[in-house]
Motif scaffolding. Sequence first.
Motif, mmCIF file in Angstrom:
data_model
loop_
_atom_site.group_PDB
_atom_site.id
_atom_site.type_symbol
_atom_site.label_atom_id
_atom_site.label_comp_id
_atom_site.label_asym_id
_atom_site.label_seq_id
_atom_site.Cartn_x
_atom_site.Cartn_y
_atom_site.Cartn_z
ATOM 1 N N THR A 24 -20.198 51.992 -9.563
ATOM 2 C CA THR A 24 -20.760 51.064 -8.741
ATOM 3 C C THR A 24 -22.105 50.457 -9.174
ATOM 4 N N LYS A 25 -22.864 51.110 -10.143
ATOM 5 C CA LYS A 25 -24.004 51.009 -10.886
ATOM 6 C C LYS A 25 -24.137 49.540 -11.275
ATOM 7 N N PHE A 26 -23.333 48.858 -11.994
ATOM 8 C CA PHE A 26 -23.527 47.654 -12.349
ATOM 9 C C PHE A 26 -23.594 46.361 -11.421
ATOM 10 N N PRO A 27 -22.295 46.553 -10.727
ATOM 11 C CA PRO A 27 -22.467 45.714 -9.426
ATOM 12 C C PRO A 27 -23.544 45.664 -8.691
ATOM 13 N N CYS A 28 -23.903 46.883 -8.178
ATOM 14 C CA CYS A 28 -25.106 46.936 -7.405
ATOM 15 C C CYS A 28 -26.334 46.305 -8.148
ATOM 16 N N PHE A 64 -33.016 34.519 -20.057
ATOM 17 C CA PHE A 64 -32.521 35.681 -19.295
ATOM 18 C C PHE A 64 -32.601 36.899 -20.025
ATOM 19 N N VAL A 65 -32.161 36.863 -21.147
ATOM 20 C CA VAL A 65 -32.047 38.016 -21.875
ATOM 21 C C VAL A 65 -33.558 38.772 -22.100
ATOM 22 N N ALA A 66 -34.519 37.958 -22.216
ATOM 23 C CA ALA A 66 -35.737 38.004 -22.772
ATOM 24 C C ALA A 66 -36.747 38.359 -21.678
ATOM 25 N N LYS A 74 -30.820 48.498 -18.365
ATOM 26 C CA LYS A 74 -31.253 49.444 -19.654
ATOM 27 C C LYS A 74 -30.897 48.439 -20.953
ATOM 28 N N LYS A 75 -29.838 48.063 -20.999
ATOM 29 C CA LYS A 75 -29.353 47.380 -22.209
ATOM 30 C C LYS A 75 -29.589 45.676 -22.001
ATOM 31 N N ARG A 79 -24.393 39.964 -24.847
ATOM 32 C CA ARG A 79 -22.930 40.549 -24.977
ATOM 33 C C ARG A 79 -22.666 41.816 -24.239
ATOM 34 N N SER A 80 -23.484 42.381 -24.146
ATOM 35 C CA SER A 80 -23.192 43.632 -23.240
ATOM 36 C C SER A 80 -23.216 43.292 -21.755
ATOM 37 N N PHE A 81 -24.086 42.464 -21.203
ATOM 38 C CA PHE A 81 -24.018 42.068 -20.000
ATOM 39 C C PHE A 81 -22.643 41.127 -19.577
ATOM 40 N N GLN A 82 -22.196 40.533 -20.689
ATOM 41 C CA GLN A 82 -20.974 39.735 -20.437
ATOM 42 C C GLN A 82 -19.961 40.758 -20.311
#
Length: 106
Positions: A24-28, A64-66, A74-75, A79-82
Amino acid sequence: MSSLYFPKLDLSIVSQRPARDAETKFPCKLYHMLDDIDREKRLTNIISWHPNGHCFRVHEPETFVATVLPLYFKKAKWRSFQRQLNLYGFHRMTALNPFWESCYHH
């Protein structure tokens, strides 16, 4: 109890900060990021909910990334977000209308 923007989301899961369960970490974090930005009306030129509330759009991926991503994750790589979005069942919306190019729907 559910969210206006995530009708299938159980808000009791996201009520705690930060989430300790890996599932649940990412969705939260995603929910809190979008909720903070929407509530405070800041950074909505970079990422925002679609007016219908069923998806969100990243208007300016590089900005957004910056600026936003490092505040919540953390990351801080696009591409990691996608990949995380895809992993949790979000889908990139594609249509002829350019607005949908960077919209994600769950």
